[in-house]
Design a protein around this motif. Sequence first.
Motif, PDB file in Angstrom:
ATOM      1  N   VAL A  37      12.744 -15.461 -27.520  1.00 28.67           N
ATOM      2  CA  VAL A  37      11.791 -15.239 -26.260  1.00 28.67           C
ATOM      3  C   VAL A  37      12.343 -15.950 -25.131  1.00 28.67           C
ATOM      4  CG1 VAL A  37       9.313 -15.448 -26.199  1.00 28.67           C
ATOM      5  CG2 VAL A  37      10.737 -15.974 -28.400  1.00 28.67           C
TER       6      VAL A  37
ATOM      7  N   GLY B 252      10.466 -17.762 -21.454  1.00 23.40           N
ATOM      8  CA  GLY B 252       9.509 -18.147 -21.101  1.00 23.40           C
ATOM      9  C   GLY B 252       9.394 -18.137 -19.484  1.00 23.40           C
TER      10      GLY B 252
ATOM     11  N   HIS C 194      13.370 -21.331 -16.718  1.00 18.96           N
ATOM     12  CA  HIS C 194      13.701 -22.445 -16.135  1.00 18.96           C
ATOM     13  C   HIS C 194      14.758 -23.423 -16.588  1.00 18.96           C
ATOM     14  CE1 HIS C 194      10.741 -21.603 -13.131  1.00 18.96           C
ATOM     15  NE2 HIS C 194      11.028 -22.621 -12.520  1.00 18.96           N
ATOM     16  N   SER C 195      15.088 -23.061 -17.996  1.00 14.34           N
ATOM     17  CA  SER C 195      16.181 -24.043 -18.486  1.00 14.34           C
ATOM     18  C   SER C 195      17.433 -23.504 -17.894  1.00 14.34           C
ATOM     19  CB  SER C 195      16.178 -23.741 -19.798  1.00 14.34           C
ATOM     20  OG  SER C 195      14.910 -24.002 -20.737  1.00 14.34           O
TER      21      SER C 195
ATOM     22  N   THR D  21       6.194 -22.078 -18.630  1.00 20.27           N
ATOM     23  CA  THR D  21       5.195 -21.902 -19.667  1.00 20.27           C
ATOM     24  C   THR D  21       4.941 -22.942 -20.335  1.00 20.27           C
ATOM     25  OG1 THR D  21       6.733 -21.089 -21.186  1.00 20.27           O
ATOM     26  CG2 THR D  21       5.709 -19.441 -19.611  1.00 20.27           C
TER      27      THR D  21
ATOM     28  N   HIS E 287      18.869 -33.450 -22.796  1.00 19.70           N
ATOM     29  CA  HIS E 287      17.773 -32.466 -22.593  1.00 19.70           C
ATOM     30  C   HIS E 287      18.438 -31.089 -23.209  1.00 19.70           C
ATOM     31  CE1 HIS E 287      14.490 -30.489 -21.057  1.00 19.70           C
ATOM     32  NE2 HIS E 287      13.961 -31.373 -20.388  1.00 19.70           N
TER      33      HIS E 287
END
Length: 415
Positions: free
Chosen positions: A40, A42, A45-46, A108, A368
């Motif tokens: 999936v 979102g 933005h990663s 999201t 992160h």
Amino acid sequence: MTTISHNWAEHVAFGASAVHFPTSVAELQQIVRSATKLRVVGARHSFNAIADTSGALISLHNLPRSIEIDAASKTVRIDAGVTYAELSPVLDAAGWALFNLPSIPDFTVVGAVSTATHGSGDGNRNLASSVAALELVTASGDLLTIRRGDADFDGAVIALGALGVVTALTLDLVPRFDIYQNVYHHLPFDTVVDNFDALMGSAYSVSLFTHWQGDIVDQAWLKHRAPNPPAPFFGGRAAPGESSPVWNKEPYGTTAQLGVPGTWYDRLPHARIGAIPAVGYEFQSEYFVSRANAPAAMRALKAVQDKLHPALVVSEVRSVAADTGWLSTNAGADSIGFHFSLERDWTSVKAALLVIETALAPFAPRPHWGKLFVMPAREVMSRYPRLGDFHALATRLDPTGKFRNAFVDEFVFGA
Ligand SMILES: Cc1cc2nc3c(=O)[nH]c(=O)nc-3n(C[C@H](O)[C@H](O)[C@H](O)COP(=O)(O)OP(=O)(O)OC[C@H]3O[C@@H](n4cnc5c(N)ncnc54)[C@H](O)[C@@H]3O)c2cc1C
């Protein structure tokens, strides 16, 4: 929306063979049942390949949006396509708020909590901590609800998309509140480090911005719950006007400062709703060390500050309270995140990340999950004492590894 080909920063070209845009949960369940490899995505933005797959991508963008507030339980149930930018004004208008927000509101909510996205504040855990329940389509296509208190809950919220498709979240609410944002310039580095706990604890949310040059920290951004008249602050002076996080840049699209009160969602992020372009202009990286090690980590980074250039644009230092998520970058101890916004040049960025990771190595940093790092998988995995429990949960819900991708295989399963 009809297609997706890249992440927001446009440097990860998705390798997916197909992209599905289901318009109902029933259609989504059918897609999951018939697929062998899925992931999936979102808001994209990663900064790494966490959302990519060699199989098919699913975007929930075309699913109906719903935001259902339950005042009695002080919660809101949202569908998985909802972003913080969509959710926050609706909550605010109804007298409610989320306890914290990230630097921009464009993600999201599910994508953000899946990677342990955070804001700042000594008393604020990462954003996943507001999740009270999640609804998930598992690899079999069945719908499963996991609630806070269930045995699997601490493994299920920050799950990097590896357990299935989250279709809805229930989030804790707090009464709406105002924030007063004040910025201070040019704090002497030694004063910051010698008074680190007092400084980071001096407001509801504190961010330090610096470009690691000279003997100063460029700026402290303080987000208070009450008015905070300007006064000298740990050797820094109150900013004379609106500031940008990047020193000497025009403050474009930043949330209002100078102590002007504003509602929580227009002050907790650094960027206003709608201010960030739909296509990325930077790379990002971030590492978390335990709070107790933060002053030493600050000094370790200062010792290599000249080697961070020319890759570095700006660095942000934020505080995140401890939680119990099995894959949480903030699990087990209060932590400090050292964030780096970087130029879009992988060669110099890679060199800078090696320097940063070497400097922070004595403090066992956790990268992160949604940003860039060069640390070997065995090191990443060694930072998570509950990794074995996560493996067992993922294998139970997804026995054939339908939702695993190269990133999860490498950094979570060590495959
Ligand atoms: C300009 C910018 C500023 C940022 N600021 C911050 C910040 O302040 N703090 C911070 O911590 N991070 C920050 N980030 C990083 C960002 O919060 C994370 O990358 C976050 O995961 C992005 O959310 P997304 O909706 O784009 O998710 P994506 O990047 O699309 O996906 C992230 C992960 O979530 C999974 N996922 C998405 N939707 C679902 C679903 N429905 N079910 C199951 N899994 C799902 C994906 O498979 C993937 O593993 C920033 C990034 C950018 C580009």
